[in-house]
Design an enzyme around this catalytic site. Structure first.
Site, PDB file in Angstrom:
ATOM      1  N   HIS A 177     -24.031  -4.188   8.105  1.00 29.66           N
ATOM      2  CA  HIS A 177     -23.742  -2.941   8.827  1.00 29.66           C
ATOM      3  C   HIS A 177     -22.992  -1.937   7.961  1.00 29.66           C
ATOM      4  CE1 HIS A 177     -24.863  -4.304  12.965  1.00 29.66           C
ATOM      5  NE2 HIS A 177     -24.851  -5.459  12.321  1.00 29.66           N
ATOM      6  N   ASP A 389     -19.555   5.369   5.028  1.00 29.23           N
ATOM      7  CA  ASP A 389     -19.847   4.695   6.291  1.00 29.23           C
ATOM      8  C   ASP A 389     -21.243   4.092   6.190  1.00 29.23           C
ATOM      9  OD1 ASP A 389     -19.307   3.947   8.906  1.00 29.23           O
ATOM     10  OD2 ASP A 389     -18.764   5.963   9.546  1.00 29.23           O
TER      11      ASP A 389
HETATM   12  P1  ADQ Z   1     -17.925   1.018  13.061  1.00 24.83           P
HETATM   13  O1  ADQ Z   1     -17.174   1.140  11.791  1.00 24.83           O
HETATM   14  O2  ADQ Z   1     -17.219   0.411  14.204  1.00 24.83           O
HETATM   15  O3  ADQ Z   1     -19.302   0.237  12.846  1.00 24.83           O
HETATM   16  P2  ADQ Z   1     -19.387   3.397  14.250  1.00 24.83           P
HETATM   17  O4  ADQ Z   1     -20.791   3.210  13.868  1.00 24.83           O
HETATM   18  O5  ADQ Z   1     -18.957   4.818  14.196  1.00 24.83           O
HETATM   19  O6  ADQ Z   1     -18.357   2.562  13.368  1.00 24.83           O
HETATM   20  O7  ADQ Z   1     -19.192   2.886  15.733  1.00 24.83           O
HETATM   21  C1  ADQ Z   1     -17.992   3.067  16.435  1.00 24.83           C
HETATM   22  C2  ADQ Z   1     -18.248   2.753  17.901  1.00 24.83           C
HETATM   23  O8  ADQ Z   1     -16.979   2.667  18.564  1.00 24.83           O
HETATM   24  C3  ADQ Z   1     -19.055   3.817  18.604  1.00 24.83           C
HETATM   25  O9  ADQ Z   1     -19.984   3.191  19.450  1.00 24.83           O
HETATM   26  C4  ADQ Z   1     -18.026   4.604  19.394  1.00 24.83           C
HETATM   27  O10 ADQ Z   1     -18.498   5.127  20.608  1.00 24.83           O
HETATM   28  C5  ADQ Z   1     -16.973   3.546  19.669  1.00 24.83           C
HETATM   29  N1  ADQ Z   1     -15.643   4.190  19.755  1.00 24.83           N
HETATM   30  C6  ADQ Z   1     -14.969   4.771  18.742  1.00 24.83           C
HETATM   31  N2  ADQ Z   1     -13.802   5.263  19.185  1.00 24.83           N
HETATM   32  C7  ADQ Z   1     -13.743   5.005  20.508  1.00 24.83           C
HETATM   33  C8  ADQ Z   1     -12.770   5.227  21.523  1.00 24.83           C
HETATM   34  N3  ADQ Z   1     -11.595   5.807  21.273  1.00 24.83           N
HETATM   35  N4  ADQ Z   1     -13.041   4.787  22.761  1.00 24.83           N
HETATM   36  C9  ADQ Z   1     -14.214   4.156  23.020  1.00 24.83           C
HETATM   37  N5  ADQ Z   1     -15.156   3.900  22.109  1.00 24.83           N
HETATM   38  C10 ADQ Z   1     -14.926   4.307  20.868  1.00 24.83           C
HETATM   39  C11 ADQ Z   1     -19.934  -0.474  11.770  1.00 24.83           C
HETATM   40  C12 ADQ Z   1     -20.170   0.357  10.501  1.00 24.83           C
HETATM   41  C13 ADQ Z   1     -20.924   1.625  10.849  1.00 24.83           C
HETATM   42  C14 ADQ Z   1     -22.236   1.286  11.557  1.00 24.83           C
HETATM   43  C15 ADQ Z   1     -21.987   0.315  12.707  1.00 24.83           C
HETATM   44  C16 ADQ Z   1     -23.292  -0.208  13.296  1.00 24.83           C
HETATM   45  O11 ADQ Z   1     -18.927   0.665   9.874  1.00 24.83           O
HETATM   46  O12 ADQ Z   1     -21.196   2.389   9.679  1.00 24.83           O
HETATM   47  O13 ADQ Z   1     -22.815   2.466  12.084  1.00 24.83           O
HETATM   48  O14 ADQ Z   1     -21.238  -0.824  12.286  1.00 24.83           O
HETATM   49  O15 ADQ Z   1     -24.069  -0.783  12.299  1.00 24.83           O
END
Ligand code: ADQ
Length: 532
Positions: A177, A389
């Site tokens: 990921h 990311d």
């Molecule tokens: P993450 O680093 O966790 O994922 P991301 O893809 O942006 O990053 O996902 C974050 C998730 O957390 C989103 O679904 C978002 O809605 C949720 N979220 C964030 N802040 C929130 C809040 N305050 N309240 C509720 N929900 C919140 C890792 C990798 C990424 C990759 C994903 C999936 O780092 O690059 O996109 O896996 O492969």
């Protein structure tokens, strides 16, 4: 090693990830369970729903929870999810060595190009191998030869190899990921050869972007220059020693339709009206991130400050709402980051707040879904500016929720999503404070027509390349199957099988006591997870 007796003919999905999609915590002495958060869970939950099969992972606790309690806590949430959650409990030392140590103080920064913050402690590597072995033995017990073992992310690079070492013959598929670094960075890793060799024990390796796959192949070439690579579209095949492994570049996504539909729901409408009443006709910039130093939150705040300073006419007209969900709060670097963000928020607000306006709102908590979607609908602009990311799902969620087809996405060139969105988003270098500030001004003054043109383009991609597209592509490329080839399988009750966790002793023995080894380091007085 005895294998589980109740063999089924249909192959089933067995997902293995560091965390279960449920998080346990203790409140006033009582154990509570809630849905897990983060990108991996957001992406995989909808595809696995009601598919049966197992999801193996750590429930996030350090204390040993009695099996019966664990079973009672997970049963209703498994029922709701439509697959069974299989918990692997980890001891305090395992969490420190494998999770906080090797995974989060070494692999995470290294794979995000931050090698100078990595902690290269040899004992972390031993604990990593030991815990990967424990995941593998549980995966072996809960699967049969015909099953599809789907291993997720950087914490579990060694599961395929450990399964083989324990005598299990399984087809194993992996998805990374996060980004895969270039050879210049990867080769800093003292354990680069065993890690690459472990990855080559999988039958299929999935990456988010073509660049990640290219980096992986380049790293492999540094240890073995006789590999043969053939590439066709998103799939490459590598002949490596006596093995043939396929590699895919497949950008993960979200359940776009579900996000869109939910964002129209009366509950979300209510949220939007409530928020509009509070913020009036001020423009809203929104940031939503897990607390992480790769997400570029301080750089973003600095750019907002620069914008207020150089464009005073925007003061009182724009509010920046930064929502941050707490994450990895046991790792020192994350606590330091939180303090830095809080200081910066206080400093911006101290300098520019007026009687009727607070420029920057900082919400440090996980938001309930309706509230999160309410913010996506409210925001005139989403600021998604990670320093690096794997993909970034927040930008996809924002676009899916823009049902009025307006709004501006400001996106970092260093997010995996940039490869898909660069034509329609405003692309920025997150390190360029002034450039970012100028882009904010450009986006805030963008005419609706231009916004619509861009947002329609973005939404088209998000809807076409959604999570169901991704999973079908992944399954087809890796095994020639599609999601419907995994019909719901009725499984034996978890209760009986949980007893078999005792059998998970095929893993490599735990290394010497982590705490004893760490005493050597005690002199520098730095806590675990601090760059050594
Ligand atoms: P993450 O680093 O966790 O994922 P991301 O893809 O942006 O990053 O996902 C974050 C998730 O957390 C989103 O679904 C978002 O809605 C949720 N979220 C964030 N802040 C929130 C809040 N305050 N309240 C509720 N929900 C919140 C890792 C990798 C990424 C990759 C994903 C999936 O780092 O690059 O996109 O896996 O492969």
């Amino acid at each position: 090693m005895t294998e589980h007796k109740g063999k089924k003919k249909d192959s089933k999905l067995v997902v293995i990830s560091n965390r279960l999609p449920a998080a346990l915590s203790q409140e006033e002495g009582e154990w509570q369970v809630r849905r897990g958060s983060g990108g991996l869970v957001t992406a995989l939950n909808p595809v696995l729903k009601d598919r049966g099969g197992y999801w193996i992972g750590w429930p996030g606790t350090r204390e040993e929870i009695p099996r019966k309690t664990l079973q009672d806590l997970l049963a209703p949430i498994s029922q709701e999810a439509g697959y069974r959650m299989v918990p692997l409990q980890l001891s305090e030392e395992e969490v420190a060595g494998y999770y906080e140590g090797f995974s989060n103080a070494l692999l995470w920064p290294l794979f995000h190009d931050l090698q100078t913050t990595c902690v290269f402690r040899p004992e972390f590597w031993k604990w990593y191998r030991h815990v990967n072995g424990r995941f593998a033995s549980l995966a072996g017990i809960y699967s049969d030869e015909e099953d599809y073992l789907w291993v997720q992310d950087y914490q579990l690079l060694g599961v395929a190899r450990a399964l083989k070492e324990q005598g299990y013959s399984r087809r194993t598929y992996f998805f990374l990921h996060i980004p895969f670094p270039s050879p210049d960075i990867f080769t800093c890793l003292p354990w680069r050869i065993p890690l690459l060799e472990s990855l080559m024990e999988y039958d299929f390796l999935g990456f988010q972007t073509i660049r990640d796959r290219r980096n992986f192949i380049a790293c492999l070439r540094t240890v073995e220059n006789r590999i043969k690579v053939t590439t066709q579209g998103p799939i490459s095949r590598i002949q490596y020693r006596d093995r043939q492994v396929s590699l895919g570049a497949l950008p993960i996504s979200i359940d776009a339709q579900e996000f869109e539909e939910s964002s129209r729901s009366p509950k979300v409408e209510e949220q939007v009206s409530r928020l509009r009443e509070i913020h009036g006709d001020r423009k809203i910039i929104l940031g939503v991130d897990r607390l992480d130093y790769t997400k570029g939150i301080p750089h973003r705040i600095e750019a907002f400050r620069d914008m207020l300073e150089r464009y005073p006419e925007l003061r009182e007209k724009v509010t920046f709402i930064q929502v941050v969900v707490p994450s990895r709060d046991n790792v020192e670097a994350y606590r330091t980051l939180l303090e830095e963000i809080e200081r910066m928020v206080a400093s911006v607000n101290g300098a520019y707040t007026t009687e009727s306006w607070v420029p920057l709102l900082f919400l440090y908590r996980s938001l309930p879904r309706e509230e999160l979607l309410g913010y996506y609908r409210l925001a005139d602009m989403a600021l998604v500016t990670p320093l690096k990311d794997g993909m970034n799902l927040v930008c996809k969620e924002y676009c899916a929720c823009r049902i009025e087809e307006d709004g501006v996405l400001v996106l970092s060139e260093f997010a995996g999503a940039a490869a898909q969105f660069h034509r329609y988003a405003l692309m920025v270098n997150p390190y360029d404070v002034e450039g970012l500030a100028d882009t904010l001004v450009w986006g805030l003054s963008m005419k609706k027509r231009e916004q619509r043109k861009r947002m329609r383009g973005l939404r088209r991609i998000v809807k076409k390349r959604d999570i169901y597209w991704w999973v079908d592509q992944y399954l087809r490329a890796s095994s020639g199957k599609e999601l419907h080839n995994f019909p719901y399988t009725d499984l034996p009750p978890l209760g009986d099988m949980m007893l078999e966790q005792d059998a998970s002793s095929g893993a490599e023995a735990p290394p010497e006591k982590l705490w004893d080894v760490l005493e050597e380091y005690a002199e520098d007085g730095k806590p675990l997870g601090t760059p050594g």
